[in-house]
Design an enzyme around this catalytic site. Structure first.
Site, PDB file in Angstrom:
ATOM      1  N   ASP A 151       8.404 -44.221   1.312  1.00 27.49           N
ATOM      2  CA  ASP A 151       8.089 -44.734   2.641  1.00 27.49           C
ATOM      3  C   ASP A 151       7.237 -43.742   3.431  1.00 27.49           C
ATOM      4  O   ASP A 151       7.407 -42.528   3.332  1.00 27.49           O
ATOM      5  CB  ASP A 151       9.402 -44.997   3.387  1.00 27.49           C
ATOM      6  CG  ASP A 151       9.195 -45.455   4.811  1.00 27.49           C
ATOM      7  OD1 ASP A 151       8.612 -46.540   4.996  1.00 27.49           O
ATOM      8  OD2 ASP A 151       9.608 -44.729   5.729  1.00 27.49           O
ATOM      9  N   GLU A 176       3.705 -45.972   0.002  1.00 28.59           N
ATOM     10  CA  GLU A 176       3.239 -46.720   1.160  1.00 28.59           C
ATOM     11  C   GLU A 176       2.306 -45.777   1.920  1.00 28.59           C
ATOM     12  O   GLU A 176       2.748 -44.935   2.695  1.00 28.59           O
ATOM     13  CB  GLU A 176       4.409 -47.149   2.050  1.00 28.59           C
ATOM     14  CG  GLU A 176       3.938 -48.024   3.205  1.00 28.59           C
ATOM     15  CD  GLU A 176       4.809 -47.923   4.445  1.00 28.59           C
ATOM     16  OE1 GLU A 176       4.703 -48.817   5.297  1.00 28.59           O
ATOM     17  OE2 GLU A 176       5.573 -46.949   4.566  1.00 28.59           O
TER      18      GLU A 176
END
Length: 732
Positions: free
Chosen positions: A410, A463
């Site tokens: 993330d 990401e």
């Protein structure tokens, strides 16, 4: 051994001695005896019972409850137990924690200091074991700035005086073996900081935690036995190459996927999800399930992105072994499991990592590097060996101990840039004056190198929302080493196009074609993720342009077929497979009742058929990152809102043509170039009535004519249905 000095006894009594084992426990005495000291506050009487010989009463030598006595005719090591009499509080016979040697060796300490202990999770934390023929739990924690550390829990009435830990040297590791403590016991560390503050901290390496809002760590020992189905799945996985295989990912927030209406609308447990979610994903043809973070987090509204227990799954849905069984069940059904993983930041909760030993231990001391302005969280100090080791061993922990198939990292962009979300003067340049966080770059490279070397066939996906070069390129070529990168640009441009009314789409046509300029620069995952259906953005359904319900669904069907045909792996957030209308909320279930309506069950059927067709056509996955396996047929027909392209398999034998008409007007007799002079058939037509469409198309197939078109050797006149995508394959 000389008698303990008053200053040492006082330090032990104040629980400030960094080596309590040097005072407490058994030590050489005079004339063939052994001296035993014990700290038992509140005890009326303490005696020693050696394995051989008579019991000896100890004398209280300090008002804090320190007892001492000499056991004659004994040598070290001496096996013994303590008998403690608390009067009305009861009488207990216990093994003395200070009679045990350290449970960590010199090699462990060396590797920890170097930041290269890949099995750190087996050394630090709480581990039930048999040590010196006694059952108990070995505790170890990293707290280099602490003056003293104690283990506290239900087993000692949370009294930090009773079980002070010993320092194992300059590396900052504290250790203690507690006999009689086993799985299920709640505990924390009581830490005396350098400035005298007494902190109560959960174990950073705990493998089980209490259910929030409680915050204690729990001693855990796994008992799950992995199935033969899991073993065969892992064996096959080790022989596969994710880059050249099909990958269709179903992204799930476990707590809100489906609620149990029979029991106060509670979330399903790991065990229930193992059956229901695995069956659902298998039925729809997804290759993987990706879970929003399941690591322990106190605030459910963070969806797991503010982690306080990196080695423990959230107990909201069951035990750690229940999560293992969940992964096992999905593997039995041939479905991979990817975990969302959060190394970019951690919350400020006082019981967790923040200023763990009273100093900036896991985070940077300078708020210009250590505080995240967007999320109110703290940033890991990636330049510290022990912090990198903590995170890398954590990634390996989930891959090894839970058999998961990969991680999605993330907020990578926030890690790569020192000035991320910071204004001038709020960030510190690197040593070369640049904005790149060189420590974070080195960490990500090491993470991927270790992961791919250690666990063949796994996936790491970033990401990453910027144009950082080589995110999914090998580190030996200068890349970050990820296997995949989320294509955030594709998601933004594509949704931006579909939000436009068709009458204006001619002015936005190349928002759809632009992604193919850079589609082969990385190994991309095409995400339509949870981030696009929260915070007032609405659902994918509500983003679609359309004068009515039918047009919105038609647009969404066309989008999905475009996504599944576009180069790159696929990811779809839960609920969007049946066109959830309401924006997602973590506090309630998906709107499964929509499946009672044919239009929504038709959307679900389309996803099922797209996954089936995708997995059956190597042209759609074998060469996702190869520009020679893709070519445009018609990229420029903006006036008609039409685009078309072709793809081929690695051996060149399998071909697929994609064509979309993204206007609400059918196109009859639309001539399209085709790459092969054979009859072509529709493999997918999103306008099929089976999906809720109007059944316009080329039901009998397409016979090309020897008319070159679109730089292809032959062509055919097609019927292009309205607001629809069509896949054509040779009818051979």
């Amino acid at each position: 051994m000389s008698p303990a000095s008053k200053s040492e006894l006082d330090a032990v009594a104040r629980r400030e001695h960094h080596q309590p084992h040097a005072v407490l426990g058994a030590h050489p005495g005079k004339n063939g005896s052994v001296t035993v000291r014990a700290l038992r506050p509140g005890a009326q009487k303490v005696s020693v019972k050696p394995a051989k010989g008579k019991s000896v009463d100890l004398k209280q030598i300090h008002p804090a409850g320190l007892f001492e006595g000499s056991v004659p005719d004994q040598t070290l090591p001496m096996t013994y137990r303590l008998k403690v009499d608390y009067g009305d509080g009861g009488r207990f016979t216990i093994d003395d924690p200070y009679a045990f040697a350290p449970t960590l060796g010199e090699l462990d300490l060396h590797l920890i200091g170097e930041g290269r202990h890949e099995e750190l999770y087996n050394k630090l934390g709480a581990h039930p074991r048999t040590h010196q023929n006694v059952n108990g739990t070995a505790f170890a924690v990293w707290a280099p700035a602490a003056r003293a550390v104690s283990v506290v829990g239900d087993f000692n009435s949370w009294d930090g005086r009773l079980h002070a830990m010993r320092s194992l040297g300059s590396g900052g590791i504290w250790e203690l073996f507690l006999p009689g403590v086993g799985p299920g016991e709640r505990y924390k560390y009581e830490i005396l900081s350098a400035d005298g503050e007494l902190l109560l901290k959960a174990d950073p390496y705990a493998q089980e935690t209490e259910l929030p809002p409680k915050t204690a760590s729990v001693v855990f020992e796994p008992t799950h036995r992995w199935s033969d189905g899991d073993a065969s799945y892992l064996s096959a996985r080790a022989q596969t190459q994710p880059l050249t295989g099909p990958m269709s990912i179903y992204e799930v927030h476990l707590g809100s996927w489906r609620l149990n209406s029979l029991e106060d609308n509670r979330s399903l447990s790991y065990s229930e999800l193992a059956d229901e979610l695995s069956a659902y994903a298998l039925d729809l043809g997804f290759t993987h399930v990706e879970l929003l973070p399941v690591m322990a987090h106190p605030f459910s509204g963070s969806w797991g992105y503010q982690v306080t227990g990196y080695f423990a799954p959230t107990p909201r849905y069951g035990s750690p072994d229940d999560l293992r069984a969940f992964v096992d069940r999905l593997h039995e059904r041939g479905i991979g499991v990817i975990l969302d993983w959060v190394p970019a930041h951690f919350p400020r909760d006082e019981f967790a990592l923040a200023r763990f030993d009273g100093s900036a231990l896991y985070e940077h001391a300078d708020p210009r590097r250590g505080a995240h302005p967007d999320w109110g969280t703290l940033v890991f100090n990636f330049g510290r060996h022990e912090v990198r080791n903590f995170l890398i061993s954590n990634a390996l922990f989930w891959l090894r101990e839970y058999h998961v198939d990969g991680i999605r990292v993330d907020a990578v962009a926030s890690m790569l840039y020192l000035d991320y979300s910071r204004r001038a003067g709020e960030w510190v340049p690197n040593q070369f004056g640049g904005r790149e966080d060189l420590d974070a770059v080195a960490f990500l490279k090491e993470l991927n190198e270790v992961m791919y070397a250690d666990v063949p066939g796994v996936i790491s996906a970033a990401e990453e929302s910027t144009a950082w070069p080589g995110v999914s390129r090998p580190t030996y070529l200068g890349g970050l080493g990820f296997g995949f990168k989320w294509n955030m640009g594709w998601m933004h441009d594509t949704l931006g196009y579909f939000e436009q009314d068709p009458i204006y789409r001619r002015y936005h046509h190349h928002e759809l074609t632009f992604s193919l300029i850079y589609a082969f620069s990385e190994n991309f995952v095409l995400p339509l993720s949870h981030d696009e259906v929260v915070h007032g953005k609405g659902s994918l359904y509500t983003k679609m342009s359309g004068a009515d319900h039918w047009q919105k669904l038609a647009n969404l069907r066309a989008l999905y077929a475009y996504m599944w045909a576009h180069p790159g792996k696929k990811l779809l957030f839960m609920g969007q497979e049946f066109a959830q209308i309401a924006e997602w909320s973590h506090e309630r279930s998906l709107d499964w009742h929509l499946l009672e309506q044919p239009a929504h069950s038709g959307m679900q059927a389309l996803i099922r058929d797209l996954n089936t067709a995708y997995r059956s056509e190597p042209a759609l996955y074998e060469r996702d990152s190869d520009p020679t396996a893709f070519w445009w047929l018609e990229p420029n027909d903006a006036d008609n809102n039409v685009l078309a392209f072709a793809r081929r398999s690695a051996d060149g034998d399998r071909l697929l043509v994609f064509v979309a008409n993204l206007s609400p007007v059918p196109r009859y007799g639309y001539r399209l170039g085709l790459p092969k002079a054979v009859r072509w058939r529709e493999l997918v037509n999103t306008d099929s009535s089976f999906y809720g469409g109007s059944d316009v198309g080329n039901l009998g197939g397409v016979a090309p004519e020897p008319i070159p078109w679109h730089d292809q050797p032959v062509s055919a006149e097609l019927t292009l249905p309205p607001l629809a995508s069509v896949w054509l394959v040779p009818d051979e």
